[in-house]
Write an enzyme that holds these catalytic residues in place. Structure first.
Site, PDB file in Angstrom:
ATOM      1  CG  HIS A 213      -0.264   6.034  -0.839  1.00  0.00           C
ATOM      2  ND1 HIS A 213      -1.011   6.411  -1.610  1.00  0.00           N
ATOM      3  CD2 HIS A 213      -0.166   5.321   0.241  1.00  0.00           C
ATOM      4  CE1 HIS A 213      -1.818   6.350  -0.738  1.00  0.00           C
ATOM      5  NE2 HIS A 213      -1.297   5.604   0.343  1.00  0.00           N
TER       6      HIS A 213
ATOM      7  CG  HIS B  44      -2.096   0.933   1.348  1.00  0.00           C
ATOM      8  ND1 HIS B  44      -3.064   1.273   1.224  1.00  0.00           N
ATOM      9  CD2 HIS B  44      -1.515   2.350   2.120  1.00  0.00           C
ATOM     10  CE1 HIS B  44      -3.993   2.440   1.624  1.00  0.00           C
ATOM     11  NE2 HIS B  44      -3.233   2.980   1.623  1.00  0.00           N
ATOM     12  CD  GLU B  45       2.339   3.432   4.073  1.00  0.00           C
ATOM     13  OE1 GLU B  45       1.942   4.666   3.709  1.00  0.00           O
ATOM     14  OE2 GLU B  45       0.856   2.439   4.054  1.00  0.00           O
TER      15      GLU B  45
ATOM     16  CD  GLU C 258      -4.384   7.231   2.201  1.00  0.00           C
ATOM     17  OE1 GLU C 258      -3.680   5.512   1.519  1.00  0.00           O
ATOM     18  OE2 GLU C 258      -3.755   7.605   2.197  1.00  0.00           O
TER      19      GLU C 258
END
Length: 222
Positions: free
Chosen positions: A117, A113-114, A136
């Site tokens: 980004h 997820h990070e 998000e």
């Protein structure tokens, strides 16, 4: 009495910059195309952290193939020697706390997820916080794509059907324009990701990923 100077050649939102001071073990990896990856771990959990973040090069390769080339000059993570209750997509050096390290890749979805980004949130940035799902929801869906890569499309569908049956229809409001006092609510993440999956189901994989690549290419660094 030393002065450290850090320079960045890419546009950066102010919330994507942190300073981390402590004793770290430095681990270096190499990503696709020779991309430098540097990780900073507390010494007492460096071995476990090295395993937990060990598949970062494969994640970068997958996301580059799906979204477009990695947007910055380097990547890596820093694990703060504290039990911070969140992770943050700090530009080129995502921040995690000790609680994300278990030596079993138990939070690898958060790692993905990070990383995602860096494409969606850091390079392609929102103009207004009311559109936070564009950060998000996209990063959350990217972490599902990593899960799909490891497991199977059928396994991902099972997870999304569970979310739909148990969350989306009864508990989660639409992800757009969340209230200011609950900006990062769970709908922004999960229902935002499900919005993208619904678009994928409607368009088919070839057109869907072409849309994502075009969106990223058109709006990167802005």
């Amino acid at each position: 009495m030393r002065t450290f100077v850090w320079e960045n050649s890419y546009p950066t939102a102010s919330y994507l910059v942190t300073v981390n001071i402590g004793e770290f073990v430095i681990e270096e990896q190499e990503g696709p195309g020779g991309l430098p990856i540097r990780n900073y771990f507390p010494p007492d959990i460096a071995g476990e952290a090295s395993y937990d973040f060990g598949r970062t090069p494969q994640m970068i390769a997958l996301f580059s193939s799906l979204f477009g080339p990695y947007p910055f000059e380097a990547y890596g993570v820093v694990v703060a020697d504290a039990a911070i209750p969140f992770a943050l997509e700090t530009q080129t050096l995502s921040v995690f706390g000790r609680r994300h390290v278990d030596g079993q890749r138990g939070d690898e979805i958060v790692v993905a997820h990070e990383l995602a980004h860096q494409w969606f949130g850091n390079s392609v940035s929102l103009a207004d916080w009311s559109d936070i799902w564009l950060n998000e929801g996209f990063a959350e869906y990217a972490s599902y794509l990593w899960y799909e890569y490891l497991e199977s499309p059928e396994a991902l569908n099972e997870v999304l059907h569970y979310f739909y049956d148990n969350l989306a229809r009864s508990l989660l409001p639409p992800p757009g324009s969340p209230p200011p006092n609950d900006l990062f609510n769970i709908s922004v993440y999960i229902r935002g990701a499900m919005t993208l999956h619904a678009l994928r189901a409607r368009l088919g994989d070839e057109a869907f990923f072409r849309v994502l690549q075009t969106y990223y290419d058109r709006f990167k660094y802005g």
